[in-house]
Design an enzyme around this catalytic site. Structure first.
Site, PDB file in Angstrom:
ATOM      1  N   LEU A 105       0.834  -1.198   0.000  1.00 28.49           N
ATOM      2  CA  LEU A 105       0.000   0.000   0.000  1.00 28.49           C
ATOM      3  C   LEU A 105       0.871   1.252   0.000  1.00 28.49           C
ATOM      4  O   LEU A 105       1.919   1.293   0.662  1.00 28.49           O
ATOM      5  CB  LEU A 105      -0.916   0.022   1.232  1.00 28.49           C
ATOM      6  CG  LEU A 105      -1.843  -1.176   1.423  1.00 28.49           C
ATOM      7  CD1 LEU A 105      -2.893  -0.848   2.486  1.00 28.49           C
ATOM      8  CD2 LEU A 105      -2.513  -1.614   0.142  1.00 28.49           C
ATOM      9  N   GLY A 150       1.183  -5.296   1.347  1.00 28.00           N
ATOM     10  CA  GLY A 150       0.130  -5.332   0.333  1.00 28.00           C
ATOM     11  C   GLY A 150       0.581  -5.972  -0.975  1.00 28.00           C
ATOM     12  O   GLY A 150      -0.240  -6.530  -1.718  1.00 28.00           O
ATOM     13  N   ASN A 174       4.589  -8.261   6.469  1.00 31.30           N
ATOM     14  CA  ASN A 174       5.527  -7.769   7.498  1.00 31.30           C
ATOM     15  C   ASN A 174       4.974  -6.575   8.275  1.00 31.30           C
ATOM     16  O   ASN A 174       5.730  -5.833   8.896  1.00 31.30           O
ATOM     17  CB  ASN A 174       6.858  -7.387   6.832  1.00 31.30           C
ATOM     18  CG  ASN A 174       6.696  -6.269   5.815  1.00 31.30           C
ATOM     19  OD1 ASN A 174       5.649  -6.148   5.191  1.00 31.30           O
ATOM     20  ND2 ASN A 174       7.713  -5.446   5.651  1.00 31.30           N
ATOM     21  N   GLU A 175       3.658  -6.387   8.250  1.00 31.63           N
ATOM     22  CA  GLU A 175       3.052  -5.215   8.880  1.00 31.63           C
ATOM     23  C   GLU A 175       3.503  -5.021  10.331  1.00 31.63           C
ATOM     24  O   GLU A 175       3.709  -3.895  10.781  1.00 31.63           O
ATOM     25  CB  GLU A 175       1.510  -5.305   8.832  1.00 31.63           C
ATOM     26  CG  GLU A 175       0.908  -4.938   7.493  1.00 31.63           C
ATOM     27  CD  GLU A 175       0.911  -6.079   6.483  1.00 31.63           C
ATOM     28  OE1 GLU A 175       1.595  -7.100   6.729  1.00 31.63           O
ATOM     29  OE2 GLU A 175       0.242  -5.952   5.449  1.00 31.63           O
TER      30      GLU A 175
HETATM   31  C1  LIG Z   1      -6.107   5.004   4.585  1.00 33.20           C
HETATM   32  C2  LIG Z   1      -6.401   4.064   5.673  1.00 33.20           C
HETATM   33  C3  LIG Z   1      -7.830   3.775   5.677  1.00 33.20           C
HETATM   34  C4  LIG Z   1      -8.257   3.071   6.892  1.00 33.20           C
HETATM   35  C5  LIG Z   1      -7.940   1.613   6.814  1.00 33.20           C
HETATM   36  C6  LIG Z   1      -8.159   0.973   8.087  1.00 33.20           C
HETATM   37  C7  LIG Z   1      -7.330   0.100   8.568  1.00 33.20           C
HETATM   38  C8  LIG Z   1      -6.103  -0.267   7.854  1.00 33.20           C
HETATM   39  C9  LIG Z   1      -4.948  -0.139   8.719  1.00 33.20           C
HETATM   40  C10 LIG Z   1      -3.785  -0.407   8.300  1.00 33.20           C
HETATM   41  C11 LIG Z   1      -3.458  -0.941   6.947  1.00 33.20           C
HETATM   42  C12 LIG Z   1      -2.619  -2.136   7.141  1.00 33.20           C
HETATM   43  C13 LIG Z   1      -2.147  -2.703   5.854  1.00 33.20           C
HETATM   44  C14 LIG Z   1      -0.947  -2.395   5.365  1.00 33.20           C
HETATM   45  C15 LIG Z   1      -0.437  -3.037   4.181  1.00 33.20           C
HETATM   46  C16 LIG Z   1       0.690  -2.309   3.509  1.00 33.20           C
HETATM   47  O1  LIG Z   1       0.995  -2.645   2.403  1.00 33.20           O
HETATM   48  S1  LIG Z   1       1.490  -1.034   4.315  1.00 33.20           S
HETATM   49  C17 LIG Z   1       2.855  -0.666   3.265  1.00 33.20           C
HETATM   50  C18 LIG Z   1       3.949  -1.565   3.613  1.00 33.20           C
HETATM   51  N1  LIG Z   1       5.063  -1.451   2.726  1.00 33.20           N
HETATM   52  C19 LIG Z   1       6.206  -0.966   3.100  1.00 33.20           C
HETATM   53  O2  LIG Z   1       6.363  -0.531   4.200  1.00 33.20           O
HETATM   54  C20 LIG Z   1       7.297  -0.998   2.068  1.00 33.20           C
HETATM   55  C21 LIG Z   1       8.424  -0.200   2.533  1.00 33.20           C
HETATM   56  N2  LIG Z   1       9.399  -0.139   1.477  1.00 33.20           N
HETATM   57  C22 LIG Z   1      10.442  -0.979   1.394  1.00 33.20           C
HETATM   58  O3  LIG Z   1      10.602  -1.906   2.145  1.00 33.20           O
HETATM   59  C23 LIG Z   1      11.443  -0.658   0.329  1.00 33.20           C
HETATM   60  O4  LIG Z   1      11.183   0.639  -0.166  1.00 33.20           O
HETATM   61  C24 LIG Z   1      11.454  -1.648  -0.853  1.00 33.20           C
HETATM   62  C25 LIG Z   1      10.054  -1.849  -1.429  1.00 33.20           C
HETATM   63  C26 LIG Z   1      12.024  -3.002  -0.408  1.00 33.20           C
HETATM   64  C27 LIG Z   1      12.362  -1.087  -1.968  1.00 33.20           C
HETATM   65  O5  LIG Z   1      13.620  -0.799  -1.438  1.00 33.20           O
HETATM   66  P1  LIG Z   1      14.649   0.100  -2.277  1.00 33.20           P
HETATM   67  O6  LIG Z   1      15.882   0.201  -1.450  1.00 33.20           O
HETATM   68  O7  LIG Z   1      14.770  -0.427  -3.652  1.00 33.20           O
HETATM   69  O8  LIG Z   1      13.916   1.505  -2.426  1.00 33.20           O
HETATM   70  P2  LIG Z   1      13.739   2.647  -1.320  1.00 33.20           P
HETATM   71  O9  LIG Z   1      13.482   2.085   0.025  1.00 33.20           O
HETATM   72  O10 LIG Z   1      14.900   3.593  -1.451  1.00 33.20           O
HETATM   73  O11 LIG Z   1      12.414   3.347  -1.832  1.00 33.20           O
HETATM   74  C28 LIG Z   1      12.388   4.097  -3.044  1.00 33.20           C
HETATM   75  C29 LIG Z   1      11.323   5.169  -2.924  1.00 33.20           C
HETATM   76  O12 LIG Z   1      10.046   4.519  -2.814  1.00 33.20           O
HETATM   77  C30 LIG Z   1       9.363   5.010  -1.677  1.00 33.20           C
HETATM   78  N3  LIG Z   1       8.507   3.951  -1.117  1.00 33.20           N
HETATM   79  C31 LIG Z   1       8.884   2.739  -0.712  1.00 33.20           C
HETATM   80  N4  LIG Z   1       7.823   2.028  -0.293  1.00 33.20           N
HETATM   81  C32 LIG Z   1       6.739   2.819  -0.421  1.00 33.20           C
HETATM   82  C33 LIG Z   1       5.340   2.644  -0.146  1.00 33.20           C
HETATM   83  N5  LIG Z   1       4.844   1.502   0.351  1.00 33.20           N
HETATM   84  N6  LIG Z   1       4.537   3.677  -0.399  1.00 33.20           N
HETATM   85  C34 LIG Z   1       5.007   4.830  -0.915  1.00 33.20           C
HETATM   86  N7  LIG Z   1       6.318   5.056  -1.189  1.00 33.20           N
HETATM   87  C35 LIG Z   1       7.163   4.058  -0.954  1.00 33.20           C
HETATM   88  C36 LIG Z   1      10.475   5.409  -0.729  1.00 33.20           C
HETATM   89  O13 LIG Z   1      10.010   6.310   0.220  1.00 33.20           O
HETATM   90  C37 LIG Z   1      11.462   6.016  -1.682  1.00 33.20           C
HETATM   91  O14 LIG Z   1      11.018   7.302  -2.007  1.00 33.20           O
HETATM   92  P3  LIG Z   1      12.043   8.504  -2.189  1.00 33.20           P
HETATM   93  O15 LIG Z   1      12.756   8.631  -0.880  1.00 33.20           O
HETATM   94  O16 LIG Z   1      11.185   9.676  -2.512  1.00 33.20           O
HETATM   95  O17 LIG Z   1      12.961   8.094  -3.293  1.00 33.20           O
END
Ligand SMILES: CCCCC/C=C\C/C=C\CC/C=C/CC(=O)SCCNC(=O)CCNC(=O)[C@H](O)C(C)(C)COP(=O)(O)OP(=O)(O)OC[C@H]1O[C@@H](n2cnc3c(N)ncnc32)[C@H](O)[C@@H]1OP(=O)(O)O
Length: 229
Positions: A105, A150, A174-175
């Site tokens: 997400l 997600g 991994n949340e």
């Molecule tokens: C709105 C809510 C409504 C109410 C809902 C009610 C209840 C719900 C409650 C909770 C929801 C629970 C469910 C959650 C599910 C999810 O999916 S949460 C998202 C989890 N994902 C992450 O945390 C991923 C984190 N990212 C990483 O681990 C790494 O970025 C990667 C994917 C492994 C890639 O690594 P890499 O080294 O190649 O790249 P960077 O880390 O340098 O990232 C590049 C760039 O991308 C941005 N970014 C990374 N992940 C996300 C993301 N998930 N969303 C948006 N942007 C992301 C990162 O910030 C970097 O940006 P930059 O600094 O501007 O270059």
């Protein structure tokens, strides 16, 4: 939003046998080209080969294919179009980006947004799951990069999974590591694939698995050694 009954597959588009190999190479012959239909939205590219009935849906939303409202909307529209095309029997979802299948997400959708926008976003997340899980087509995730949270849900929602082996690629819900709780239907989707005990452990610890580890826990139909599927 609650869930109704979701019917899954059950149409003549399903093969009798478990699908174990996926042809993802370039067209074998120029005559095949005429049977290919391509469409592209900003974040998702779709190629349907009508001669095989297989569509490949490629995520092309840099930097990490995060599931934003726009991405999810395009995803649902693309899937719906394929669903309506009777020549399409199966769809492979994969990434056009190096190293990332989907980062899950979009974090920016969950921060500082109005309640209306949050509601719209969350509905789109559920819609993605409902459409993919309830699809009449055979759905396959070709996971060619990291796939946390997600992104993992999307892969688990498909009928089959194939993951490229690369020690840098991890997949899992991994949340917990992020300080948030995986919604119950994320958990249920994982239970359906790997069972209660593995899911319990994985969610408690917020584990991300490599392809070989996940294979051992029966996540996969198959896995491949190439870093790019
Ligand atoms: C709105 C809510 C409504 C109410 C809902 C009610 C209840 C719900 C409650 C909770 C929801 C629970 C469910 C959650 C599910 C999810 O999916 S949460 C998202 C989890 N994902 C992450 O945390 C991923 C984190 N990212 C990483 O681990 C790494 O970025 C990667 C994917 C492994 C890639 O690594 P890499 O080294 O190649 O790249 P960077 O880390 O340098 O990232 C590049 C760039 O991308 C941005 N970014 C990374 N992940 C996300 C993301 N998930 N969303 C948006 N942007 C992301 C990162 O910030 C970097 O940006 P930059 O600094 O501007 O270059």
């Amino acid at each position: 939003m609650g869930f109704g009954t979701v019917s899954r597959g059950g149409s003549s588009r399903w093969p009798d046998q478990r699908l174990c190999t996926v042809e993802m190479g370039p067209p074998c012959h120029t005559s095949c080209l005429s049977r290919r239909k391509s469409s592209s939205s900003p974040k998702i590219k779709v190629d349907l080969d009508s001669s095989t009935g297989i569509a490949v849906m490629k995520f092309q939303s840099p930097p990490v294919n995060s599931l934003s409202l726009d991405f999810l909307t395009e995803f649902c529209i693309s899937l719906e179009k394929l669903e309506m095309d009777r020549s399409c029997r199966g769809v492979v979802v994969t990434s056009a980006l190096p190293k990332i299948f989907s980062a899950g997400l979009d974090i920016m959708e969950m921060y500082g947004k109005s309640p209306e926008r949050c509601g719209e976003f969350w509905k789109a997340v559920q819609e993605m799951w409902l459409k993919l899980y309830g699809s009449n087509m055979v759905t396959i995730a070709a996971i060619n990069g990291s796939s946390p949270a997600g992104g993992c849900l999307m892969a688990l929602t498909c009928d089959y999974r194939i993951m490229a082996e690369n020690p840098r690629y991890g997949i899992g819900l991994n949340e917990t590591q992020l300080g948030i709780v995986a919604p119950f239907w994320f958990k249920d989707t994982m239970v359906n694939t790997v069972g209660h005990r593995t899911t319990e452990l994985a969610l408690e610890l917020g584990l991300l698995y490599s392809a070989p580890d996940a294979l051992r826990l029966a996540w996969w139909t198959s896995w491949c050694r190439r870093t790019r599927c």
